[in-house]
Motif scaffolding. Structure first.
Motif, PDB file in Angstrom:
ATOM      1  N   PHE A  15      42.280   8.470  63.599  1.00 53.42           N
ATOM      2  CA  PHE A  15      42.059   7.408  64.580  1.00 53.42           C
ATOM      3  C   PHE A  15      40.609   7.402  65.058  1.00 53.42           C
ATOM      4  O   PHE A  15      40.011   6.338  65.261  1.00 53.42           O
ATOM      5  N   ALA A  16      40.027   8.597  65.245  1.00 52.27           N
ATOM      6  CA  ALA A  16      38.618   8.664  65.681  1.00 52.27           C
ATOM      7  C   ALA A  16      37.704   8.062  64.625  1.00 52.27           C
ATOM      8  O   ALA A  16      36.741   7.346  64.954  1.00 52.27           O
ATOM      9  N   ARG A  17      37.987   8.318  63.367  1.00 50.92           N
ATOM     10  CA  ARG A  17      37.163   7.764  62.297  1.00 50.92           C
ATOM     11  C   ARG A  17      37.346   6.254  62.153  1.00 50.92           C
ATOM     12  O   ARG A  17      36.508   5.596  61.540  1.00 50.92           O
ATOM     13  N   HIS A  18      38.440   5.745  62.722  1.00 47.24           N
ATOM     14  CA  HIS A  18      38.660   4.296  62.737  1.00 47.24           C
ATOM     15  C   HIS A  18      38.119   3.661  64.022  1.00 47.24           C
ATOM     16  O   HIS A  18      38.421   2.508  64.323  1.00 47.24           O
ATOM     17  N   GLY A  19      37.352   4.428  64.797  1.00 45.80           N
ATOM     18  CA  GLY A  19      36.676   3.871  65.961  1.00 45.80           C
ATOM     19  C   GLY A  19      37.346   4.093  67.291  1.00 45.80           C
ATOM     20  O   GLY A  19      36.826   3.654  68.323  1.00 45.80           O
ATOM     21  N   ALA A  20      38.489   4.781  67.314  1.00 45.00           N
ATOM     22  CA  ALA A  20      39.184   5.014  68.584  1.00 45.00           C
ATOM     23  C   ALA A  20      38.573   6.205  69.324  1.00 45.00           C
ATOM     24  O   ALA A  20      38.024   7.126  68.717  1.00 45.00           O
ATOM     25  N   THR A  21      38.667   6.159  70.647  1.00 44.50           N
ATOM     26  CA  THR A  21      38.344   7.321  71.468  1.00 44.50           C
ATOM     27  C   THR A  21      39.645   8.075  71.711  1.00 44.50           C
ATOM     28  O   THR A  21      40.618   7.497  72.199  1.00 44.50           O
ATOM     29  N   VAL A  22      39.683   9.361  71.351  1.00 42.52           N
ATOM     30  CA  VAL A  22      40.934  10.110  71.312  1.00 42.52           C
ATOM     31  C   VAL A  22      40.894  11.293  72.274  1.00 42.52           C
ATOM     32  O   VAL A  22      39.945  12.082  72.269  1.00 42.52           O
ATOM     33  N   LEU A  23      41.943  11.402  73.093  1.00 41.59           N
ATOM     34  CA  LEU A  23      42.183  12.594  73.901  1.00 41.59           C
ATOM     35  C   LEU A  23      43.267  13.399  73.188  1.00 41.59           C
ATOM     36  O   LEU A  23      44.392  12.927  73.023  1.00 41.59           O
ATOM     37  N   LEU A  24      42.921  14.592  72.739  1.00 41.97           N
ATOM     38  CA  LEU A  24      43.844  15.442  71.983  1.00 41.97           C
ATOM     39  C   LEU A  24      44.302  16.586  72.871  1.00 41.97           C
ATOM     40  O   LEU A  24      43.494  17.422  73.295  1.00 41.97           O
ATOM     41  N   LEU A  25      45.598  16.623  73.187  1.00 45.17           N
ATOM     42  CA  LEU A  25      46.156  17.628  74.090  1.00 45.17           C
ATOM     43  C   LEU A  25      47.016  18.628  73.319  1.00 45.17           C
ATOM     44  O   LEU A  25      47.839  18.230  72.481  1.00 45.17           O
ATOM     45  N   GLU A  26      46.842  19.896  73.622  1.00 50.23           N
ATOM     46  CA  GLU A  26      47.691  20.952  73.038  1.00 50.23           C
ATOM     47  C   GLU A  26      48.168  21.865  74.149  1.00 50.23           C
ATOM     48  O   GLU A  26      47.358  22.449  74.880  1.00 50.23           O
ATOM     49  N   SER A  27      49.492  21.986  74.305  1.00 54.12           N
ATOM     50  CA  SER A  27      50.038  22.783  75.397  1.00 54.12           C
ATOM     51  C   SER A  27      50.015  24.273  75.108  1.00 54.12           C
ATOM     52  O   SER A  27      49.894  25.096  76.020  1.00 54.12           O
ATOM     53  N   ASN A  28      50.130  24.647  73.826  1.00 60.80           N
ATOM     54  CA  ASN A  28      50.197  26.065  73.472  1.00 60.80           C
ATOM     55  C   ASN A  28      49.318  26.328  72.245  1.00 60.80           C
ATOM     56  O   ASN A  28      49.779  26.224  71.108  1.00 60.80           O
ATOM     57  N   PRO A  29      48.050  26.672  72.445  1.00 57.58           N
ATOM     58  CA  PRO A  29      47.144  26.845  71.303  1.00 57.58           C
ATOM     59  C   PRO A  29      47.556  27.967  70.363  1.00 57.58           C
ATOM     60  O   PRO A  29      47.145  28.001  69.213  1.00 57.58           O
ATOM     61  N   ARG A  30      48.415  28.894  70.820  1.00 56.56           N
ATOM     62  CA  ARG A  30      48.848  29.987  69.969  1.00 56.56           C
ATOM     63  C   ARG A  30      50.070  29.624  69.126  1.00 56.56           C
ATOM     64  O   ARG A  30      50.535  30.428  68.315  1.00 56.56           O
ATOM     65  N   ALA A  31      50.577  28.407  69.307  1.00 59.00           N
ATOM     66  CA  ALA A  31      51.745  27.994  68.530  1.00 59.00           C
ATOM     67  C   ALA A  31      51.457  27.982  67.039  1.00 59.00           C
ATOM     68  O   ALA A  31      52.357  28.144  66.215  1.00 59.00           O
TER      69      ALA A  31
END
Length: 436
Positions: A15-31
């Motif tokens: 989506f970012a490469r298609h021009g969107a501004t993206v908020l990427l959320l991860e609740s558990n980075p160790r998952a």
């Protein structure tokens, strides 16, 4: 974007490469450290290439994967099932792939990667909780894409809930410094407590996935009993490496679940990957379906348009996964007959090998291909079994066999009827006994 696993990261980057501004959320980075999907079929590899992610080091360093080798439980010659037309798959270490994708996502100027952070509400306005600041932060988003897995919190916030059903228990363990019987292929072995899948994830690392039914759950705690149940069906070198690995560590266990892929989101909230639905990992279709979800969402006008496309496209891979797991995991007399018929068809028919692997690769999504394959294999198994009972004068047994095989007849029918989604029989009803 909710969830920074392989599907969430791929979607954020696309989506970012298609021009969107993206908020990427991860609740558990160790998952990403947990035991999870590590095989991408040719359809998924093609999706990665079209999304501009075909050169990921984690999926290219091990070389291409050319198909599967099936090892029958009777000890007969293994059956080699190559992907058709020279297509190839990829296998990898799950954690390494996720780490590489997160680095790529975080480096793009159009993506703001926040972790740990979890979505807390969708209405009256979407918001997430940022663990670093301890604050709930409101989101202004034209579209929300949830790739937060089979226990999707976004799905619950949409009011869809968790309709999944438990199937079995699967353990993952790494074997070091062992050669596979055929390098470049995944291996499926029958004859243990459940089917076993083995594939390479690194130069010196091989992943073994051990499926066990809930009735044998005690094997999770008793490594000696697990070894005794599994080692006899393994090649000698692999059995030795398995014993060494078991002494060093216990397998990482997970529950396998099934949820049909029918709900793809509501309003401006789209679900992708396992947040939509999940099947047993035996056919390793999960990541490939998720990547195809991302592609379809990119090309869709809205969530409703995306859902219409994917409900049709994902139906056959879902049914194939359910059917193959049932055939490989059960030992009722009718299932064993179908499994043997399947082995015979693969050994003797190049067309059947090609059709099966086109379906498994998810490059052939046609219901009639699934129906043709399953009908031929099932009809042959039924004819042999009923004929044997009849020739022996066991008419009651012949009638019982006909009744048992009738339950399998709905599988090819499901392939021919648009919208029909076949649920595995072992999740819905007990199986019939042997004819007497």
């Amino acid at each position: 974007m909710i969830g920074a696993g392989p599907i969430g990261c791929a979607a954020a980057i696309a989506f970012a490469r298609h021009g969107a501004t993206v908020l990427l959320l991860e609740s558990n980075p160790r998952a990403s450290e947990r035991f999870a999907g590590e095989w991408i079929h040719p359809s998924g590899v093609q999706s990665l290439e079209r999304l501009g992610l075909g050169a990921l080091e984690a999926i290219t360093e091990n070389g291409p994967r050319r198909g599967f080798v099936v090892h029958p439980e009777d000890g007969s010659e293994p059956i080699v099932l190559p992907y058709p037309d020279g297509m190839t798959a990829a296998s990898f270490d799950h954690g390494e792939l996720v780490s590489e994708l997160r680095r790529k996502a975080a480096a793009l100027p159009g993506i703001d990667y926040v972790t740990p952070a979890r979505l807390t509400r969708l209405s009256p306005a979407p918001a997430y909780f940022d663990s670093n600041s301890g604050a709930e932060i409101q989101i202004n988003a034209a579209r929300i894409v949830a790739a937060d897995g089979r226990r999707s919190g976004t799905r619950r916030l949409l009011g869809l809930g968790d309709g999944s059903v438990g199937i079995s228990i699967m353990g993952g363990i790494v074997l070091n410094d062992v050669d596979l019987p055929a390098e470049g292929y995944g291996h499926v072995m029958s004859g243990g407590p459940g089917p076993i899948m083995v594939y390479r994830i690194g130069a010196n690392k091989v992943r073994m996935c051990l499926d066990i039914p809930p009735s044998a759950a005690g094997l999770r705690r008793d490594t000696a009993a697990l070894h005794d149940a599994v080692a006899p069906v393994l090649p000698a070198g692999m059995a030795k490496a398995f014993a060494v690995s078991l002494k060093a560590r216990k397998p990482a266990w997970m529950e396998t679940r099934f949820q049909t892929r029918t709900e793809y989101g509501r309003g401006n909230v789209a679900l992708v990957g396992d947040a939509v639905g999940c099947t047993h990992p035996l056919t390793a279709i999960g990541i490939s379906l998720g990547l195809m979800d991302v592609e379809a969402l990119l090309d869709s006008a809205d969530v409703a348009d995306y859902a219409r496309h994917r409900r049709t496209a994902a139906r056959v891979p879902e049914m194939l996964s359910n059917a193959l797991y049932q055939v490989f995991s059960e030992n009722s007399y009718d299932t064993v007959a179908i499994r043997r018929s399947m082995y015979d068809a693969w050994r003797t028919s190049a067309a059947e090998r090609r059709r099966t692997m086109g379906l498994l690769a998810a490059t052939d999504l046609r219901g009639r291909s699934f129906a043709t394959s399953f009908f031929r294999i099932g009809f042959t198994a039924a004819r042999r079994t009923v004929g044997r009972e009849a020739r022996a004068g066991h008419w009651r047994g012949a009638r019982h066999a006909l009744s048992a095989f009738a339950s399998w007849s709905t599988w090819p029918l499901a392939g021919l009827i648009p919208g029909y989604r076949k649920i595995p029989a072992h999740l819905t009803a007990p199986r019939a006994g042997r004819p007497g």
